[in-house]
Design an enzyme around this catalytic site. Structure first.
Site, short mmCIF file in Angstrom:
data_model
loop_
_atom_site.label_atom_id
_atom_site.label_comp_id
_atom_site.label_asym_id
_atom_site.label_seq_id
_atom_site.Cartn_x
_atom_site.Cartn_y
_atom_site.Cartn_z
N GLY A 195 0.82 -1.20 0.00
CA GLY A 195 0.00 0.00 0.00
C GLY A 195 0.86 1.26 0.00
CB CYS A 196 0.11 4.70 -1.06
SG CYS A 196 -1.52 4.90 -0.30
CE1 TYR A 197 -1.26 8.33 4.08
CE2 TYR A 197 -3.14 6.89 3.80
CZ TYR A 197 -2.61 8.16 3.90
OH TYR A 197 -3.44 9.24 3.80
N PRO A 198 1.87 2.33 3.73
CG PRO A 198 0.73 0.29 4.03
CD PRO A 198 0.60 1.65 3.39
CB THR A 199 5.41 2.31 0.21
OG1 THR A 199 4.81 1.17 -0.41
CG2 THR A 199 6.74 2.62 -0.46
#
EC number: 1.2.1.38
Lengths: 346, 346, 346, 346
Positions: B149-153
């Site tokens: 996911g974007c945030y997790p990256t």
């Protein structure tokens, strides 16, 4: 590998030249000057270029270093290039001037709008107005190219076929144009603060803007005679992009049906002009970061008024991209080298 | 030439995959599916791709066509990929799933957050979590990659060195993250209208967001033990970009001085992680359109709190770009192929 | 009718004072000074006030004129008010200083952060920190009120009940705060151009910002002891609004259930603090143009971390509106006079 | 106290009516309907109104409740008001319809543009077009007022003096108009997502927009004869505000010098039209949140083209504010009651 220099590289045009040149296959930046920022690594000012320009720092202008370049871009305020290019031309360097110094044929008009004497009238006569869609072969031979202004690029490309074919009344053309705030440059002016520009929209220069005479000269070249054009710029609360909505009266309304084909044909070989389907609405984001100009035609009911909407990225086709396109032509490179960049949407 | 398919290509992730693949030297899109838009030329929806994808139209999903691809990207809502990939894997096609279906190890947690049964638990066990900075060699061998996911990256890349080296208290990590509106997708939801998002800022999902368990699992892999992490996302009135400000307590404050070197060393071979100078402020625009994650460290007075700011483009390193990076690894291409894109600033 | 003067009225705080005072029922602006714009009609700079301030022009500062005012607002850079207020106080004029000159108790800290000697240490001792929610009765009696900074207002209001009740560990508070660009003022600084701020997001001052000591002092007053607070500001690409997300560790997690009631009770008589339902997400636009601070609480799973989101309009409750609220208190007017303004949404 | 009802109050026009009425001294909202949101407290949808509308909830439409109102606003999609108002008129309730149902005289044109039969042709004949600057006395007597569209308000006010005085060629008027995204309403349409609208600019409806026939009828009333007008709307990446740039050919260019005085005189008694100095540039933010229309005139060199720039807030003078202005007139209240709101700048 073509060696390239940039004079005055701290502004938005400068960083955009660097972004494009960073992936240009046949040319490289060897020097970039800035009096105020001499010594600063380029990537300190423009972190987006970390990894691309890591060895490059702004330097004080140095004619000798610049003269070793094959091509030098001037991304300076008006008045600088006209005093500087002769030396470089003598050394065999070719010049793309992104400022207004060599854009006008009529130097009295230039002096009136720019408020100073023109100090290089002979060169002004030699300079080629660098709109490749109208002057490709001359640009190929040119030593000195005057890169068009952002608004004039959009307005001319939008009007060209109508004027070249003498289809419209040239005496009352209207160009209602809108630009993002990067067109205002990177100087610390109150009027360009986010707090001033954000969430608001307005005209500016509505009683007369420096791009008006440039537009008029360009349209007169296309039409082969005098034109009357009203040009009103507006400031959009966004960073990049120009949209110009153009209005012209068709002399013979029955000709409306052939306009789409005319535009498509006129630009069929142009790598950077895209005629969209009739009745569509070009968005500035469809050209963001790319060198394309997209154009669409509209008609309301059975009106004789031709409506043209043209969009460009003011920093690319309206400045740095067109400059690289001109450089490519001048150096015998592929015209699209370094400019094969799909626009960033959304 | 690697043959690539996209399932569910009408969203922002889809167009971003197309933009990147348009200039990828070693791979090409051969099919793109959309149930709702089957038959529509891709360039009607995304005019920025005119000239790049002119022959391509959305089609109804067709397993046979997809099975002829070397790699298929799933850019679908959660729940689709888990039902579809087995057939393709059987045919020898490799999969990069940009949805959440295979991101979590713990399927009971997945089921709790996504509100459905997981229908492919064996594949979930096989899938590799595609953060190349932590799993490069396994991605190279993988048939099925779960694209983060974007945030997790952003959050994982920012915390990694601290956790891998066990330098901070893992029980109270804080990730205050902010995203542009394109992260909300391209569905017609009132909450994502310009009239709702423009000129306003807010938290959302502050009591619990689906990226929280993904972040926690990732951080636990890095730290080798349980972590306590608080994750609060915010919505920025802009289109692209994520900034995550991370807070962690250094166990031994005297270690603060070695953190910068630690980060630089940890990421020295990473093509898409840029550790900026200590005390600088990464801007989302410095990565706009590019696949880079830029990170900087800060300390206030003599505090033991490590402050990390990490920025990515949510659609590139946070989605489509990372997916292409994973594809490159899986196919033995250069990891940076198609991703050598300087960010668009301004 | 209370007679009011403004010193340094050309900035965003100045125009906001004028907007509010334009409809204040019990007070009127009689003089507004600006060295740089003396002679300019106020409405030339701020056309939104045409019809409201038509007779008013900026004048050179004149102590006698100012001394005839009942109240004078200082909307000046730091260092001006501390040199000017004594004369006015001697004349019986009361002062609300919107600059930082009198905000800190500890003048050595002030001198360290503001880089100059403090020239009015006695007055600094007398000045009341003008957060009405903590000092209402003292403000009523004050001759000199130090109007709080924008960030400190949001951060203090959000943390107050937790600290006053000693419910959280005061040694590791985190305030992750975000502001629109009008907080940067109306000077022509490159960093605040639309071209720099637009469509981008970043931290700034992450290693230390002038509002940090002000926040710390305020929180220590509330908690009655030392606090450790980390404060990171961010710049949002919009004009108005602050959101602060606050994190604190509850000493006894079982107390979580009573927090909502505690907040509601603490602020039940406050006209300008609105405790929203638990788990909701305050938007900056819900306070745009109004003097309200809206606050909501969140908890993730069974964590001991209290999450507070507080929003204000940085120019109203964070500056001019709070200044008028203070004036109202000092002059015995209704505290809400002139401030009964529903926020502008959308 | 005038009792007021709103039918269809969940959109941006609805919340704007509530914001204005919240501080109206002589009228109060007693009922607000919404089929889809019946039962929801107004402040759950619009938290900016917390403290102002705390007891109010959306209800299912109920003719009896509405009939007890003195005035009912219809903020509904077209087609609703024409089927509903007769019952209320019979009960003595007066109506301000913010939809398009009663705006056009020529119902065949209405049917062509709105794609349905008009079901209340008699009422359409009775309805007064509610532009107070042209119909104040008739509005005072009206039972049913058709509140003008947003674009038509700006375009008509900008052109009025030129047409009333027969100074320009009425056969080729051009109105290039631009609007913020709130004009697109609060329905979940993909085209109005922040991800679509943000950081981009475009024309829309350039081949024909529903406001074109309304504009034409209004201009023909003013000129007393047929007009030819080209109207092109554009979408600005911001929330509120319309700017219209108008172009007309002066029949006798020597008349240019008297135009400024003519405009000033024409609107000298108008509380909500502000003629700014010749050559200035009205900003949309100078009217944000207020009911004002600001207008300025421009001339380029010695051209015969009159350039007019007019700005309004599309939700106020272009919708809810003008509706309240009409209500005030119909009810014998002060025309400016509730509308004395200085615009929010910045």
């Amino acid at each position: 590998m073509i060696k390239v220099g940039i004079v005055g590289g701290t502004g938005y045009t400068g960083v955009e030249l660097l972004r494009i040149m960073a992936v240009h296959p046949d040319a490289e930046i060897v020097t970039i000057t800035s009096r105020s920022e001499a010594g600063m690594p380029v990537t300190d000012m423009y972190p987006n270029l970390r990894g691309y320009c890591d060895g490059l720092a702004f330097t004080d202008p140095d004619d000798q270093q610049l003269a070793e370049c094959d091509v030098v871009f001037f991304a300076t305020p008006h008045g600088v290039a006209m005093r500087s290019v002769q030396t470089l031309l003598n050394a065999g360097t070719r010049i793309v001037d992104l400022s207004a110094d060599f854009r006008l044929r009529d130097l009295s008009v230039w002096q009136q709008w720019y408020g100073m004497e023109h100090e290089a009238s002979e060169l002004a006569g030699e300079a080629i107005y660098g709109l490749p869609e109208t002057a490709r072969s001359r640009i190929r031979e040119a030593r000195l190219v005057a890169n068009p202004g952002c608004y004039p690029t959009a307005v001319q490309l939008g009007f060209l076929p109508l004027l070249e074919e003498r289809l419209v009344d040239p005496s009352r053309l209207i160009a209602d144009a809108k630009s993002g705030a990067s067109g205002g440059g990177r100087q610390g002016k109150v009027a360009m603060l986010h707090g001033e520009v954000g969430e608001s929209f307005k005209t500016y220069g509505a009683s007369g803007h420096r791009h008006l005479p440039e537009i008029r000269e360009g349209l007169e070249r296309a039409s082969g005679g005098p034109v009357g054009v009203t040009f009103v710029p507006h400031l959009i609360p966004m960073v990049r992009g120009i949209e110009a909505t153009l209005y012209a009266d068709l002399k013979d309304p029955s000709q409306f049906d052939r306009l789409q084909a005319l535009y498509e044909e006129r630009f069929s070989d142009e790598p950077f002009v895209d005629v969209m389907p009739f009745g569509t609405h070009p968005e500035t984001r469809s050209v963001r970061g790319g060198n394309m100009c997209r154009i669409a035609l509209h008609r309301q009911e059975n009106s004789s008024v031709v409506i043209v909407s043209a969009v460009i990225d003011n920093l690319v086709k309206g400045a740095a991209g067109q400059a690289v396109q001109n450089m490519n032509l001048m150096c015998g490179l592929s015209e699209t080298a370094g400019l094969d960049i799909p626009a960033l949407l959304p």
